[in-house]
Design an enzyme around this catalytic site. Sequence first.
Site, PDB file in Angstrom:
ATOM      1  N   GLY A 208     -50.145 -18.686  80.027  1.00 35.11           N
ATOM      2  CA  GLY A 208     -49.440 -18.834  81.302  1.00 35.11           C
ATOM      3  C   GLY A 208     -48.333 -19.858  81.220  1.00 35.11           C
ATOM      4  CG  ASN A 209     -45.082 -19.712  83.411  1.00 32.26           C
ATOM      5  OD1 ASN A 209     -44.951 -20.125  84.563  1.00 32.26           O
ATOM      6  ND2 ASN A 209     -45.011 -18.416  83.109  1.00 32.26           N
ATOM      7  CE  LYS A 210     -46.606 -28.379  82.212  1.00 29.30           C
ATOM      8  NZ  LYS A 210     -45.878 -29.611  81.939  1.00 29.30           N
ATOM      9  CB  SER A 211     -43.551 -20.968  87.389  1.00 26.88           C
ATOM     10  OG  SER A 211     -42.912 -20.670  88.595  1.00 26.88           O
TER      11      SER A 211
END
Length: 411
Positions: A208-211
Amino acid sequence: MATIVVGVTGGVAAFKAPIVVRECQRAGHDVYVAATRASLEFVGRSTWEGITSRPVAVEIAGEGRAEHVELARVADLIIIVPATANTLARLASGFADDMVSLTVLASDAPVVVAPAMHSNMWLAPATQANVATLRGRGVHVIDPASGALGSGDSGIGRLPEPEEIARRALEVLARAEKADSAPILDGRTVVVTAGGTREPIDPVRFLGNKSSGRQGLAIAAAAARSGATVRLIAANIDDSVMTLLPPSVEVTRVGSALDMREATMAQVVGADALVMTAAVADFRPQSAQASKMKKDPARSDAPVLHLVRNPDILFEVGHSNIRPPLVIGFAAETGTDEEILAYGADKAARKGVDFICLNRVGATVGFGDVPNDIRLLDASGRVVGRYTGSKDEVAAGLADQIAAFLDSLER
Ligand code: CTP
């Protein structure tokens, strides 16, 4: 000419409030001052009466009299400067036992709040929760600046320059006046993607990512407030963030990049604009395991994840026959000014968009500082606009840009 109520509360930064009043007057507006009793310790009645040539509102009229809501009725804009931590708490809780909080509660005018306090008070979870509550209700909170504080310490919490507060407040007023005359996106359909995709590894793990999705949500909300029909494609956005959306926004929830691609291709059909703020993973595990991956106690090596490329959704829409008349991409880049402008220009040219919103990330921007500085690049990579301020302010600027671009296509 508009009527502006400047509410002054009791902090040392109150001495800057007369400059905010003067700037509003210089822009041709009629200004009233409402002050808390505590604030009069810092700036007295005679100063306010001298500057505005009218009495300053401090006392709430007695029971059964309606004068106390008069200011709320005439206000086209309310600016609270400085706002103490106590004031933020009182506004968030809906108090109405002084002229400042009462005027806010009784008015439907836009409210701009400029907090100033010691860093510890600003960063306290209670204050941050109050700020989030106020922002969620559409109050424009101007983040404090960093520097020397009244206490002799240094850190975040200083009142920004009064000229800057007045400039931003008058922008809010101008937008409210425009929105009152005719919703600028009336009759338009805008698709916004937001959040970050998650690429499954097995039933419990993902890449995933931090958005957080906040910028995309702010854009969806601004477009909806400007009269557009908004379809939001939300990837893994926390429920507490989703509550910031107006109820009219149609939401499709997705998980992975492939889900987002499918939803976006379906939703852009017939839309006027696509704003692609989502952080889409460029790669995904070649195959997600059907059951949870276990480690083999007899072996010490680690599994290797084989990744494959995800589709570039923006590129696909930008080069397809279902491309909406306006396509806007986002690019979060690190590097020098020159480097990020070059990356942005390259993306604008490659992806078939009308604009790229270029955001520098990972710079030395401290907590609570101005959270965004977005440059708008056109398809040829030229900088054609710049939006700074809170995510809501950036979103409002972008909604104006979307409206102006779509209007220009019809001329
Ligand atoms: N984007 C997309 N599909 C992808 C990757 C990105 O639609 N698979 C969109 C994003 O939503 C954003 C824009 O493309 O609007 C730019 O995203 P970014 O990740 O910066 O672009 P990339 O092409 O992935 O470039 P980089 O090599 O910098 O990762």
